[in-house]
Motif scaffolding. Sequence first.
Motif, PDB file in Angstrom:
ATOM      1  N   VAL A 127      15.163  -9.556 -38.880  1.00 35.87           N
ATOM      2  CA  VAL A 127      15.793  -9.494 -37.551  1.00 35.87           C
ATOM      3  C   VAL A 127      17.315  -9.407 -37.630  1.00 35.87           C
ATOM      4  CG1 VAL A 127      13.895 -10.752 -36.496  1.00 35.87           C
ATOM      5  CG2 VAL A 127      15.876 -12.028 -37.345  1.00 35.87           C
ATOM      6  N   SER A 128      17.867  -9.321 -38.841  1.00 40.98           N
ATOM      7  CA  SER A 128      19.317  -9.409 -39.029  1.00 40.98           C
ATOM      8  C   SER A 128      20.064  -8.129 -38.704  1.00 40.98           C
ATOM      9  CB  SER A 128      19.629  -9.806 -40.478  1.00 40.98           C
ATOM     10  OG  SER A 128      19.316  -8.741 -41.371  1.00 40.98           O
ATOM     11  N   GLY A 129      19.347  -6.999 -38.727  1.00 36.73           N
ATOM     12  CA  GLY A 129      20.020  -5.720 -38.556  1.00 36.73           C
ATOM     13  C   GLY A 129      20.482  -5.113 -39.860  1.00 36.73           C
ATOM     14  N   GLY A 130      20.232  -5.814 -40.961  1.00 36.14           N
ATOM     15  CA  GLY A 130      20.609  -5.297 -42.273  1.00 36.14           C
ATOM     16  C   GLY A 130      21.917  -5.867 -42.775  1.00 36.14           C
ATOM     17  N   LEU A 131      22.191  -5.665 -44.036  1.00 31.97           N
ATOM     18  CA  LEU A 131      23.364  -6.237 -44.699  1.00 31.97           C
ATOM     19  C   LEU A 131      24.662  -5.894 -43.977  1.00 31.97           C
ATOM     20  CD1 LEU A 131      24.036  -7.395 -47.939  1.00 31.97           C
ATOM     21  CD2 LEU A 131      25.313  -5.283 -47.754  1.00 31.97           C
ATOM     22  N   PHE A 132      24.844  -4.637 -43.603  1.00 30.10           N
ATOM     23  CA  PHE A 132      26.103  -4.223 -42.992  1.00 30.10           C
ATOM     24  C   PHE A 132      26.307  -4.858 -41.623  1.00 30.10           C
ATOM     25  CE2 PHE A 132      25.302  -0.229 -45.611  1.00 30.10           C
ATOM     26  CZ  PHE A 132      26.138  -0.647 -46.642  1.00 30.10           C
ATOM     27  N   MET A 133      25.242  -4.983 -40.846  1.00 28.55           N
ATOM     28  CA  MET A 133      25.342  -5.539 -39.497  1.00 28.55           C
ATOM     29  C   MET A 133      25.393  -7.062 -39.516  1.00 28.55           C
ATOM     30  SD  MET A 133      25.547  -4.305 -36.383  1.00 28.55           S
ATOM     31  CE  MET A 133      24.748  -2.697 -36.400  1.00 28.55           C
ATOM     32  N   ASP A 134      24.820  -7.678 -40.522  1.00 26.85           N
ATOM     33  CA  ASP A 134      24.727  -9.132 -40.580  1.00 26.85           C
ATOM     34  C   ASP A 134      25.847  -9.758 -41.399  1.00 26.85           C
ATOM     35  OD1 ASP A 134      23.534 -11.814 -40.538  1.00 26.85           O
ATOM     36  OD2 ASP A 134      23.004 -11.392 -42.618  1.00 26.85           O
ATOM     37  N   MET A 135      26.107  -9.211 -42.573  1.00 23.65           N
ATOM     38  CA  MET A 135      27.029  -9.827 -43.535  1.00 23.65           C
ATOM     39  C   MET A 135      28.375  -9.099 -43.583  1.00 23.65           C
ATOM     40  SD  MET A 135      26.280 -10.413 -47.583  1.00 23.65           S
ATOM     41  CE  MET A 135      27.459 -11.167 -48.685  1.00 23.65           C
ATOM     42  N   THR A 136      28.326  -7.800 -43.839  1.00 25.79           N
ATOM     43  CA  THR A 136      29.560  -7.033 -44.013  1.00 25.79           C
ATOM     44  C   THR A 136      30.332  -6.914 -42.712  1.00 25.79           C
ATOM     45  OG1 THR A 136      28.174  -5.685 -45.483  1.00 25.79           O
ATOM     46  CG2 THR A 136      30.476  -5.051 -45.278  1.00 25.79           C
ATOM     47  N   ILE A 137      29.685  -7.131 -41.577  1.00 25.06           N
ATOM     48  CA  ILE A 137      30.359  -7.018 -40.293  1.00 25.06           C
ATOM     49  C   ILE A 137      31.570  -7.945 -40.222  1.00 25.06           C
ATOM     50  CG2 ILE A 137      28.950  -8.740 -39.059  1.00 25.06           C
ATOM     51  CD1 ILE A 137      28.963  -6.725 -36.673  1.00 25.06           C
ATOM     52  N   HIS A 138      31.487  -9.120 -40.852  1.00 23.49           N
ATOM     53  CA  HIS A 138      32.637 -10.024 -40.929  1.00 23.49           C
ATOM     54  C   HIS A 138      33.771  -9.370 -41.724  1.00 23.49           C
ATOM     55  CE1 HIS A 138      31.411 -13.794 -39.079  1.00 23.49           C
ATOM     56  NE2 HIS A 138      30.222 -13.689 -39.644  1.00 23.49           N
ATOM     57  N   ASP A 139      33.408  -8.668 -42.786  1.00 20.67           N
ATOM     58  CA  ASP A 139      34.411  -8.032 -43.636  1.00 20.67           C
ATOM     59  C   ASP A 139      35.042  -6.825 -42.950  1.00 20.67           C
ATOM     60  OD1 ASP A 139      33.706  -9.880 -45.702  1.00 20.67           O
ATOM     61  OD2 ASP A 139      31.948  -8.638 -46.093  1.00 20.67           O
ATOM     62  N   PHE A 140      34.250  -6.101 -42.158  1.00 15.95           N
ATOM     63  CA  PHE A 140      34.805  -4.999 -41.380  1.00 15.95           C
ATOM     64  C   PHE A 140      35.865  -5.529 -40.409  1.00 15.95           C
ATOM     65  CE2 PHE A 140      30.453  -2.830 -41.954  1.00 15.95           C
ATOM     66  CZ  PHE A 140      30.873  -2.224 -43.131  1.00 15.95           C
ATOM     67  N   ALA A 172      29.799  -0.733 -38.888  1.00 14.68           N
ATOM     68  CA  ALA A 172      28.551  -1.075 -39.571  1.00 14.68           C
ATOM     69  C   ALA A 172      27.541   0.057 -39.469  1.00 14.68           C
ATOM     70  CB  ALA A 172      27.972  -2.366 -38.993  1.00 14.68           C
ATOM     71  N   GLN A 173      27.465   0.684 -38.313  1.00 15.58           N
ATOM     72  CA  GLN A 173      26.545   1.812 -38.140  1.00 15.58           C
ATOM     73  C   GLN A 173      26.955   2.990 -39.025  1.00 15.58           C
ATOM     74  OE1 GLN A 173      26.262   2.733 -33.928  1.00 15.58           O
ATOM     75  NE2 GLN A 173      24.422   1.481 -33.757  1.00 15.58           N
ATOM     76  N   ALA A 174      28.261   3.255 -39.109  1.00 14.55           N
ATOM     77  CA  ALA A 174      28.743   4.347 -39.960  1.00 14.55           C
ATOM     78  C   ALA A 174      28.456   4.055 -41.428  1.00 14.55           C
ATOM     79  CB  ALA A 174      30.236   4.557 -39.736  1.00 14.55           C
ATOM     80  N   ALA A 175      28.571   2.783 -41.821  1.00 11.13           N
ATOM     81  CA  ALA A 175      28.275   2.397 -43.202  1.00 11.13           C
ATOM     82  C   ALA A 175      26.800   2.622 -43.523  1.00 11.13           C
ATOM     83  CB  ALA A 175      28.659   0.936 -43.433  1.00 11.13           C
ATOM     84  N   LYS A 176      25.930   2.250 -42.609  1.00 12.03           N
ATOM     85  CA  LYS A 176      24.490   2.462 -42.813  1.00 12.03           C
ATOM     86  C   LYS A 176      24.172   3.953 -42.893  1.00 12.03           C
ATOM     87  CE  LYS A 176      19.939   1.203 -41.012  1.00 12.03           C
ATOM     88  NZ  LYS A 176      19.196   0.440 -39.957  1.00 12.03           N
TER      89      LYS A 176
END
Length: 333
Positions: free
Chosen positions: A165-178, A316-320
């Motif tokens: 349910v997280s939306g994936g690594l980029f949406m859940d974790m890397t989003i803070h880094d973005f 995050a969407q562009a990264a995915k």
Amino acid sequence: MLNIGIIGAGRIGKLHAQNIVAYHRNVKIAAISDLFYKNLSEWANGLGIENLTGDYKDILNDPMIDAILICSPTDTHAQISIEAAKAGKHIFCEKPIDMDPDRIKEVLNCVKEAGVVFQVGFNRRFDKNFRGAYESVREGKIGKVHVVKITSRDPEPPTPEYIQVSGGLFMDMTIHDFDMARYLSGSEVIQVYATGDTLVDKSIADLGDIDTAAVVLKFENGAIGIIDNSRKAVYGYDQRIEVFGSEGCITVSNEINSLAVLSDKNGVLSEKPKYFFLERYKESFINEIGEFIDCILHNKKPPVNGVDGLISVLIAQAAKKSLQSGKAETVYL
């Protein structure tokens, strides 16, 4: 007295409640809603919180409540935000607002129309170390920014149920880094290239996600960003940044519990990084809610707003998309 309601009493909801009671004066937690509210009585009583409910609408319909904290699952954030704005409540919403940019824009329109404070939970901006780096960059101490490097690695991967349910690594974790990359660079991301794989736990691939990634960002001001992520660093919670510029460089290293360093004939031994995000970012969680309260009481604009939440989702969407295409992808803001 500012009356606050908290929607969602999982790990982060409980943390905010405890911090409000311990550190923020002239604020009262008037109510908490959670689907499993009957299991919260002992914990809530210990904090002096009397009103528990299983329906968040009870909080939104209470005219005595001035503001809410949305700490419920991600797929509820947008709808609750819209309802809260229409009810005239000031809103603190954990990230992401939603995984659909159009839905986020709907939220922002409702917030604008209602004229309420809307702050997004990018807590790392409120970390004293990262804020110190940000201020040095803004003051021109390192000249023109050339490179922003961010390392963000968790000590353990989340559960399969969470990943689903997280939306994936980029949406859940890397989003803070973005968000941190935008914050430190002072510029918008215009292009993303991402690569990644499942190097920690192959079962994560079965869920359609990755656990290890490297991302290259191109900023509008010409600077370059580099982010590396892992779901498992065996030595602890690895959180480091570096901003390199034409006149210098500023770095933030990991926080450790003790500065004592043992040096003997066998080598040099120091503490490992703090193990979990609740330890590493304890003060930042306190500070972000303090800023939210201050914005309400003094009619100020929040330091992290809904547009910040929207832009990080777009990155995050562009990264995915880049991960899937194998090409650099444009971020359309």
